[in-house]
Design a protein around this motif. Structure first.
Motif, PDB file in Angstrom:
ATOM      1  N   LEU A 152      -9.056   5.258  -1.503  1.00 29.61           N
ATOM      2  CA  LEU A 152      -8.892   6.607  -2.058  1.00 29.61           C
ATOM      3  C   LEU A 152      -7.973   6.602  -3.282  1.00 29.61           C
ATOM      4  CD1 LEU A 152      -8.542   8.609   1.281  1.00 29.61           C
ATOM      5  CD2 LEU A 152     -10.433   8.783  -0.366  1.00 29.61           C
ATOM      6  N   ALA A 153      -6.921   5.801  -3.226  1.00 29.27           N
ATOM      7  CA  ALA A 153      -6.011   5.690  -4.369  1.00 29.27           C
ATOM      8  C   ALA A 153      -6.738   5.102  -5.579  1.00 29.27           C
ATOM      9  CB  ALA A 153      -4.802   4.826  -4.006  1.00 29.27           C
ATOM     10  N   ALA A 154      -7.547   4.085  -5.342  1.00 23.36           N
ATOM     11  CA  ALA A 154      -8.309   3.470  -6.438  1.00 23.36           C
ATOM     12  C   ALA A 154      -9.246   4.492  -7.075  1.00 23.36           C
ATOM     13  CB  ALA A 154      -9.084   2.263  -5.936  1.00 23.36           C
ATOM     14  N   GLU A 155      -9.888   5.294  -6.249  1.00 27.11           N
ATOM     15  CA  GLU A 155     -10.778   6.334  -6.780  1.00 27.11           C
ATOM     16  C   GLU A 155      -9.991   7.344  -7.606  1.00 27.11           C
ATOM     17  OE1 GLU A 155     -12.754   7.941  -3.338  1.00 27.11           O
ATOM     18  OE2 GLU A 155     -13.918   6.094  -3.033  1.00 27.11           O
ATOM     19  N   LYS A 156      -8.862   7.785  -7.079  1.00 24.91           N
ATOM     20  CA  LYS A 156      -8.045   8.767  -7.807  1.00 24.91           C
ATOM     21  C   LYS A 156      -7.500   8.181  -9.109  1.00 24.91           C
ATOM     22  CE  LYS A 156      -4.570  12.112  -7.611  1.00 24.91           C
ATOM     23  NZ  LYS A 156      -3.705  12.917  -7.543  1.00 24.91           N
ATOM     24  N   GLN A 157      -7.111   6.916  -9.072  1.00 27.08           N
ATOM     25  CA  GLN A 157      -6.564   6.252 -10.255  1.00 27.08           C
ATOM     26  C   GLN A 157      -7.671   5.736 -11.185  1.00 27.08           C
ATOM     27  OE1 GLN A 157      -3.361   5.861 -11.130  1.00 27.08           O
ATOM     28  NE2 GLN A 157      -2.124   5.989  -9.282  1.00 27.08           N
ATOM     29  N   GLU A 158      -8.934   5.974 -10.787  1.00 23.01           N
ATOM     30  CA  GLU A 158     -10.100   5.513 -11.555  1.00 23.01           C
ATOM     31  C   GLU A 158     -10.035   4.015 -11.820  1.00 23.01           C
ATOM     32  OE1 GLU A 158     -10.398   8.108 -14.968  1.00 23.01           O
ATOM     33  OE2 GLU A 158     -10.922   9.825 -13.704  1.00 23.01           O
ATOM     34  N   SER A 159      -9.771   3.272 -10.753  1.00 23.26           N
ATOM     35  CA  SER A 159      -9.683   1.807 -10.829  1.00 23.26           C
ATOM     36  C   SER A 159     -10.863   1.196 -10.102  1.00 23.26           C
ATOM     37  CB  SER A 159      -8.386   1.327 -10.167  1.00 23.26           C
ATOM     38  OG  SER A 159      -7.271   1.911 -10.799  1.00 23.26           O
ATOM     39  N   LEU A 171      -5.916  -1.320 -10.157  1.00 25.98           N
ATOM     40  CA  LEU A 171      -5.112  -0.327  -9.439  1.00 25.98           C
ATOM     41  C   LEU A 171      -3.633  -0.691  -9.478  1.00 25.98           C
ATOM     42  CD1 LEU A 171      -4.788   2.157  -7.611  1.00 25.98           C
ATOM     43  CD2 LEU A 171      -5.310   0.651  -5.660  1.00 25.98           C
ATOM     44  N   LEU A 172      -3.326  -1.949  -9.212  1.00 29.46           N
ATOM     45  CA  LEU A 172      -1.926  -2.382  -9.242  1.00 29.46           C
ATOM     46  C   LEU A 172      -1.328  -2.198 -10.633  1.00 29.46           C
ATOM     47  CD1 LEU A 172      -2.141  -5.594  -7.031  1.00 29.46           C
ATOM     48  CD2 LEU A 172      -1.201  -3.358  -6.395  1.00 29.46           C
ATOM     49  N   LYS A 173      -2.099  -2.502 -11.649  1.00 28.74           N
ATOM     50  CA  LYS A 173      -1.614  -2.336 -13.023  1.00 28.74           C
ATOM     51  C   LYS A 173      -1.303  -0.867 -13.317  1.00 28.74           C
ATOM     52  CE  LYS A 173      -2.728  -3.573 -17.764  1.00 28.74           C
ATOM     53  NZ  LYS A 173      -3.694  -4.232 -18.662  1.00 28.74           N
ATOM     54  N   ARG A 174      -2.199   0.026 -12.894  1.00 23.74           N
ATOM     55  CA  ARG A 174      -1.967   1.456 -13.119  1.00 23.74           C
ATOM     56  C   ARG A 174      -0.757   1.975 -12.351  1.00 23.74           C
ATOM     57  NH1 ARG A 174      -6.979   4.293 -15.193  1.00 23.74           N
ATOM     58  NH2 ARG A 174      -8.385   2.581 -15.584  1.00 23.74           N
ATOM     59  N   CYS A 175      -0.451   1.313 -11.241  1.00 21.98           N
ATOM     60  CA  CYS A 175       0.705   1.712 -10.416  1.00 21.98           C
ATOM     61  C   CYS A 175       1.969   0.932 -10.782  1.00 21.98           C
ATOM     62  CB  CYS A 175       0.387   1.495  -8.940  1.00 21.98           C
ATOM     63  SG  CYS A 175      -0.896   2.598  -8.301  1.00 21.98           S
ATOM     64  N   ASN A 176       1.878   0.093 -11.808  1.00 21.04           N
ATOM     65  CA  ASN A 176       2.998  -0.771 -12.209  1.00 21.04           C
ATOM     66  C   ASN A 176       3.490  -1.659 -11.074  1.00 21.04           C
ATOM     67  OD1 ASN A 176       3.149   0.170 -14.930  1.00 21.04           O
ATOM     68  ND2 ASN A 176       4.093   2.027 -14.158  1.00 21.04           N
ATOM     69  N   LEU A 177       2.530  -2.199 -10.334  1.00 21.81           N
ATOM     70  CA  LEU A 177       2.836  -3.112  -9.221  1.00 21.81           C
ATOM     71  C   LEU A 177       2.126  -4.422  -9.472  1.00 21.81           C
ATOM     72  CD1 LEU A 177       2.232  -0.571  -6.311  1.00 21.81           C
ATOM     73  CD2 LEU A 177       4.436  -1.356  -7.190  1.00 21.81           C
ATOM     74  N   GLN A 178       2.436  -5.394  -8.638  1.00 17.64           N
ATOM     75  CA  GLN A 178       1.761  -6.689  -8.754  1.00 17.64           C
ATOM     76  C   GLN A 178       1.586  -7.310  -7.388  1.00 17.64           C
ATOM     77  OE1 GLN A 178       4.157  -9.340 -11.109  1.00 17.64           O
ATOM     78  NE2 GLN A 178       6.041  -8.585 -10.220  1.00 17.64           N
ATOM     79  N   ILE A 179       0.721  -8.285  -7.311  1.00 16.31           N
ATOM     80  CA  ILE A 179       0.533  -9.043  -6.088  1.00 16.31           C
ATOM     81  C   ILE A 179       1.761  -9.930  -5.908  1.00 16.31           C
ATOM     82  CG2 ILE A 179      -0.831 -10.863  -4.989  1.00 16.31           C
ATOM     83  CD1 ILE A 179      -3.314  -9.589  -6.208  1.00 16.31           C
ATOM     84  N   SER A 180       2.273  -9.941  -4.690  1.00 13.20           N
ATOM     85  CA  SER A 180       3.455 -10.740  -4.370  1.00 13.20           C
ATOM     86  C   SER A 180       3.057 -11.901  -3.474  1.00 13.20           C
ATOM     87  CB  SER A 180       4.497  -9.875  -3.651  1.00 13.20           C
ATOM     88  OG  SER A 180       4.893  -8.814  -4.468  1.00 13.20           O
ATOM     89  N   SER A 222       0.822  -1.208   0.000  1.00 10.89           N
ATOM     90  CA  SER A 222       0.000   0.000   0.000  1.00 10.89           C
ATOM     91  C   SER A 222       0.863   1.268   0.000  1.00 10.89           C
ATOM     92  CB  SER A 222      -0.960  -0.002   1.195  1.00 10.89           C
ATOM     93  OG  SER A 222      -0.249  -0.079   2.412  1.00 10.89           O
ATOM     94  N   LEU A 223       2.062   1.191   0.558  1.00  8.91           N
ATOM     95  CA  LEU A 223       2.968   2.349   0.528  1.00  8.91           C
ATOM     96  C   LEU A 223       3.321   2.709  -0.910  1.00  8.91           C
ATOM     97  CD1 LEU A 223       4.878   4.473   1.744  1.00  8.91           C
ATOM     98  CD2 LEU A 223       6.586   2.648   1.969  1.00  8.91           C
ATOM     99  N   ARG A 224       3.660   1.716  -1.705  1.00 11.57           N
ATOM    100  CA  ARG A 224       4.023   1.989  -3.110  1.00 11.57           C
ATOM    101  C   ARG A 224       2.821   2.508  -3.903  1.00 11.57           C
ATOM    102  NH1 ARG A 224       8.463  -1.663  -5.675  1.00 11.57           N
ATOM    103  NH2 ARG A 224      10.076  -0.344  -4.828  1.00 11.57           N
ATOM    104  N   ILE A 225       1.629   2.031  -3.560  1.00 15.06           N
ATOM    105  CA  ILE A 225       0.417   2.550  -4.205  1.00 15.06           C
ATOM    106  C   ILE A 225       0.278   4.035  -3.887  1.00 15.06           C
ATOM    107  CG2 ILE A 225      -2.114   2.509  -4.154  1.00 15.06           C
ATOM    108  CD1 ILE A 225      -1.890  -0.569  -3.885  1.00 15.06           C
ATOM    109  N   ALA A 226       0.454   4.395  -2.608  1.00 18.31           N
ATOM    110  CA  ALA A 226       0.351   5.801  -2.198  1.00 18.31           C
ATOM    111  C   ALA A 226       1.427   6.649  -2.878  1.00 18.31           C
ATOM    112  CB  ALA A 226       0.456   5.906  -0.680  1.00 18.31           C
ATOM    113  N   GLN A 227       2.641   6.147  -2.937  1.00 20.06           N
ATOM    114  CA  GLN A 227       3.731   6.896  -3.578  1.00 20.06           C
ATOM    115  C   GLN A 227       3.436   7.139  -5.053  1.00 20.06           C
ATOM    116  OE1 GLN A 227       6.841   4.149  -2.489  1.00 20.06           O
ATOM    117  NE2 GLN A 227       7.571   5.479  -0.838  1.00 20.06           N
ATOM    118  N   ASN A 228       2.853   6.151  -5.707  1.00 21.74           N
ATOM    119  CA  ASN A 228       2.522   6.287  -7.124  1.00 21.74           C
ATOM    120  C   ASN A 228       1.339   7.226  -7.328  1.00 21.74           C
ATOM    121  OD1 ASN A 228       0.846   5.324  -9.608  1.00 21.74           O
ATOM    122  ND2 ASN A 228       2.939   4.622  -9.974  1.00 21.74           N
TER     123      ASN A 228
END
Length: 92
Positions: A68-75, A81-90, A23-29
């Motif tokens: 809130l991040a999902a709303e802002k990223q329109e996910s 959301l992870l795709k828009r943030c260039n992240l993945q489930i680990s 979630s930290l990386r989501i917020a940073q993105n």
């Protein structure tokens, strides 16, 4: 997640089969203009009442920030959301 890994190693236990995302990386993105992305700071920015270091409140506040991040990223979902943030489930 590192705490769980280290505890399992120390007690010679099998690691649980856990999937997670950061979630930290989501917020940073999502809010790159913020100088810090600590949970206390984010909660304050978004008017979230937060009792820091209370494990239940930590989890609830993370969930609210991710929402809130999902709303802002329109996910519409975590995968998007992870795709828009260039992240993945680990996996642990």
């Amino acid at each position: 997640m590192n705490v769980i890994r280290k505890c399992c190693e120390y007690y010679r236990m099998e690691k649980p089969n856990i999937s997670y995302f950061d979630s930290l990386r989501i917020a940073q993105n999502t809010w790159p203009d913020f100088k810090v992305h600590k949970l206390t700071f984010l909660a304050e920015q978004f008017g979230i009442v937060y009792d820091a270091h209370n494990v239940l409140d930590d989890s609830l506040t993370c969930g609210k920030i991710v929402t809130l991040a999902a709303e802002k990223q329109e996910s519409d979902n975590i995968s998007e959301l992870l795709k828009r943030c260039n992240l993945q489930i680990s996996k642990l």
